[in-house]
Design a protein around this motif. Sequence first.
Motif, PDB file in Angstrom:
ATOM      1  N   ARG A 102      48.214  -4.516   7.990  1.00  0.00           N
ATOM      2  CA  ARG A 102      49.665  -4.653   8.153  1.00  0.00           C
ATOM      3  C   ARG A 102      50.195  -4.070   9.456  1.00  0.00           C
ATOM      4  O   ARG A 102      51.298  -4.354   9.850  1.00  0.00           O
ATOM      5  N   GLY A 103      49.451  -3.181  10.078  1.00  0.00           N
ATOM      6  CA  GLY A 103      49.947  -2.440  11.221  1.00  0.00           C
ATOM      7  C   GLY A 103      50.122  -0.988  10.838  1.00  0.00           C
ATOM      8  O   GLY A 103      49.933  -0.595   9.685  1.00  0.00           O
ATOM      9  N   VAL A 104      50.489  -0.177  11.800  1.00  0.00           N
ATOM     10  CA  VAL A 104      50.627   1.260  11.575  1.00  0.00           C
ATOM     11  C   VAL A 104      51.945   1.729  12.170  1.00  0.00           C
ATOM     12  O   VAL A 104      52.380   1.235  13.209  1.00  0.00           O
ATOM     13  N   SER A 105      52.575   2.684  11.520  1.00  0.00           N
ATOM     14  CA  SER A 105      53.873   3.161  11.984  1.00  0.00           C
ATOM     15  C   SER A 105      53.727   4.092  13.182  1.00  0.00           C
ATOM     16  O   SER A 105      52.676   4.713  13.397  1.00  0.00           O
ATOM     17  N   VAL A 106      54.812   4.182  13.929  1.00  0.00           N
ATOM     18  CA  VAL A 106      54.869   5.110  15.068  1.00  0.00           C
ATOM     19  C   VAL A 106      54.610   6.530  14.573  1.00  0.00           C
ATOM     20  O   VAL A 106      53.845   7.287  15.173  1.00  0.00           O
ATOM     21  N   GLN A 118      56.391  -5.072  15.050  1.00  0.00           N
ATOM     22  CA  GLN A 118      57.141  -5.869  14.074  1.00  0.00           C
ATOM     23  C   GLN A 118      57.875  -4.936  13.134  1.00  0.00           C
ATOM     24  O   GLN A 118      57.482  -3.782  12.965  1.00  0.00           O
ATOM     25  N   SER A 119      58.941  -5.422  12.542  1.00  0.00           N
ATOM     26  CA  SER A 119      59.716  -4.614  11.594  1.00  0.00           C
ATOM     27  C   SER A 119      58.839  -4.196  10.432  1.00  0.00           C
ATOM     28  O   SER A 119      58.030  -4.983   9.934  1.00  0.00           O
ATOM     29  N   ASN A 120      59.044  -2.975  10.003  1.00  0.00           N
ATOM     30  CA  ASN A 120      58.322  -2.452   8.854  1.00  0.00           C
ATOM     31  C   ASN A 120      59.029  -2.956   7.591  1.00  0.00           C
ATOM     32  O   ASN A 120      60.185  -2.620   7.357  1.00  0.00           O
ATOM     33  N   PRO A 121      58.356  -3.767   6.758  1.00  0.00           N
ATOM     34  CA  PRO A 121      59.014  -4.300   5.554  1.00  0.00           C
ATOM     35  C   PRO A 121      59.402  -3.202   4.566  1.00  0.00           C
ATOM     36  O   PRO A 121      60.317  -3.376   3.771  1.00  0.00           O
ATOM     37  N   ARG A 141      63.113  -0.909   7.245  1.00  0.00           N
ATOM     38  CA  ARG A 141      63.600  -1.800   8.308  1.00  0.00           C
ATOM     39  C   ARG A 141      63.962  -1.058   9.594  1.00  0.00           C
ATOM     40  O   ARG A 141      64.031  -1.664  10.658  1.00  0.00           O
ATOM     41  N   ARG A 142      64.182   0.251   9.509  1.00  0.00           N
ATOM     42  CA  ARG A 142      64.496   1.014  10.722  1.00  0.00           C
ATOM     43  C   ARG A 142      63.251   1.245  11.568  1.00  0.00           C
ATOM     44  O   ARG A 142      63.340   1.493  12.754  1.00  0.00           O
ATOM     45  N   GLY A 143      62.096   1.201  10.948  1.00  0.00           N
ATOM     46  CA  GLY A 143      60.849   1.479  11.642  1.00  0.00           C
ATOM     47  C   GLY A 143      60.117   0.216  12.057  1.00  0.00           C
ATOM     48  O   GLY A 143      60.479  -0.893  11.663  1.00  0.00           O
TER      49      GLY A 143
END
Length: 192
Positions: free
Chosen positions: A78-82, A112-115, A118-120
């Motif tokens: 899915r990806g990884v957050s900052v 991409q927007s974090n589902p 949404r702020r991340g």
Amino acid sequence: MAGSGAGEGAAAYVLPPTVSAVALIEKGSDRRFRALVNDLFTVASRMETVRAHLGARMGISGPQYSVLIAVAHLQGERGVSVGAIAQAMHVSSAFIASETGKMARLGLLLKQSNPQDRRGVLLSLAPAGRLKIDRISPEIRAINDLFFGVLDDQSFAALSAAAGALVKGSRKAVHYVNAVESEAPGVLDATA
């Protein structure tokens, strides 16, 4: 004869202890601790040299190289957050946001927007980022094997555990330094 050789009749200088923790003193001396600190400075400097080299091979800075590799390791499906990258690298989220923004503009990362929030945003490698890593992967492996291949499985496990503990201790030391530096000038001089 006044002013002749500074060493005439002077007692040898003895460095005051640089640690007081019992575990860091061997036979009443902190000599082994000071040797360890010197070794760690050497390793850190050499790691920075390697990181800068690998970054340059990819056309990015050394710190950007580290961020790109961290994203590659942690992105999953899915990806990884900052925040997750910042936590893994022990740096601020602002630093990660800034560097990943630059790399996204270079086409190396996708944002991409974090589902879930949404702020991340979620970060993942763009095809160009994957290609750059794939091209230098043999060199990364060779360097890491040369750098760390001297360790056996037990010393690797011990070093990993010790490094994790030093990260925690170093955080406390940096907080101390920051607190001292934020005090009014002369505070240390008055207590010395």
